[in-house]
Design an enzyme around this catalytic site. Structure first.
Site, PDB file in Angstrom:
ATOM      1  N   HIS A   1     -17.856 -48.750  26.007  1.00  0.00           N
ATOM      2  CA  HIS A   1     -17.406 -49.420  24.990  1.00  0.00           C
ATOM      3  C   HIS A   1     -18.153 -50.499  24.641  1.00  0.00           C
ATOM      4  O   HIS A   1     -18.201 -51.701  25.024  1.00  0.00           O
ATOM      5  CB  HIS A   1     -15.833 -50.056  25.261  1.00  0.00           C
ATOM      6  CG  HIS A   1     -15.226 -50.386  23.882  1.00  0.00           C
ATOM      7  ND1 HIS A   1     -15.351 -51.612  23.132  1.00  0.00           N
ATOM      8  CD2 HIS A   1     -14.333 -49.313  23.064  1.00  0.00           C
ATOM      9  CE1 HIS A   1     -14.852 -51.434  22.133  1.00  0.00           C
ATOM     10  NE2 HIS A   1     -13.847 -50.360  22.019  1.00  0.00           N
ATOM     11  N   PHE A   2     -19.405 -50.408  23.879  1.00  0.00           N
ATOM     12  CA  PHE A   2     -20.209 -49.025  23.799  1.00  0.00           C
ATOM     13  C   PHE A   2     -21.284 -49.171  24.802  1.00  0.00           C
ATOM     14  O   PHE A   2     -21.880 -50.296  24.553  1.00  0.00           O
ATOM     15  CB  PHE A   2     -20.372 -49.127  22.235  1.00  0.00           C
ATOM     16  CG  PHE A   2     -19.116 -48.935  21.479  1.00  0.00           C
ATOM     17  CD1 PHE A   2     -18.397 -47.901  21.379  1.00  0.00           C
ATOM     18  CD2 PHE A   2     -18.667 -50.413  20.979  1.00  0.00           C
ATOM     19  CE1 PHE A   2     -17.167 -48.054  20.534  1.00  0.00           C
ATOM     20  CE2 PHE A   2     -17.389 -50.348  19.995  1.00  0.00           C
ATOM     21  CZ  PHE A   2     -16.754 -49.104  19.870  1.00  0.00           C
TER      22      PHE A   2
END
Length: 143
Positions: free
Chosen positions: A50-51
Site C-alpha cells: 500500500h503502495f
C-alpha cells in the site's frame, strides 16, 4: 516523556504486533480522553502492498490507531479493567492528508458520551500539528 510505554499499553488493550498501532500514551484521563503517538516507519508491513511505488498508511489503520487510543481511555476506568473495547460504529470519518513513512502521528480521542458499557469518542490524528484524519468512534465494552 511518555506516560505509558508500549508494554504498559499492552497491559490495557489486547492488541499485539503487527496490529498494535500505538507506541506511547502521552496523556490520559481515564474514561475521558487519551493522547498517543505512533511513529510510522518504512518497515511497517502494510507498506509492502500500500503502495509499493508510493507508500501511504491506509486510512483504515489510522482509524484503528485512533480507536486503540480511545480503548486505552475507556479501559483505564477501574470498572472496565481486563475487558475488551469493540467497535460499535465509525461515523463522519474524513481523511485530509496522506500519512507517510517518517511521520509521527499524534492520536487524540476524547470520550464525549458514555452510557453503561457504550462510549462515543471524538477522534483526531495529526502530523506536525496538521489535522490528517478525524472521526466519531463508538465503543462497546465486552468481556
Amino acid at each position: 516523556m511518555a506516560l505509558m510505554s508500549t508494554k504498559e499499553i499492552m497491559e490495557i488493550i489486547p492488541h499485539r504486533q503487527p496490529f498494535l498501532l500505538v507506541d506511547t500514551i502521552e496523556e490520559l484521563e481515564p474514561g475521558k480522553r487519551a493522547v498517543g503517538k505512533k511513529c510510522v516507519t518504512y518497515n511497517e508491513p502494510f507498506f509492502a502492498g500500500h503502495f509499493p511505488e508510493e507508500p501511504v498508511m491506509p486510512g483504515v489503520l489510522i482509524i484503528e490507531a485512533l480507536s486503540q487510543v480511545g480503548a486505552v481511555a475507556m479501559l483505564s476506568k477501574p470498572e472496565f479493567k481486563g475487558k475488551i473495547a469493540y467497535f460499535g460504529s465509525i461515523n463522519s470519518a474524513k481523511f485530509r492528508d496522506k500519512v507517510l513513512p517518517g511521520d509521527v502521528l499524534q492520536l487524540e480521542c476524547e470520550i464525549i458520551k458514555t452510557k453503561g458499557h457504550i462510549g462515543v469518542g471524538n477522534a483526531k490524528a495529526f502530523v506536525d500539528g496538521k489535522l490528517v484524519t478525524q472521526a466519531e468512534l463508538t465503543f462497546a465494552i465486552g468481556q
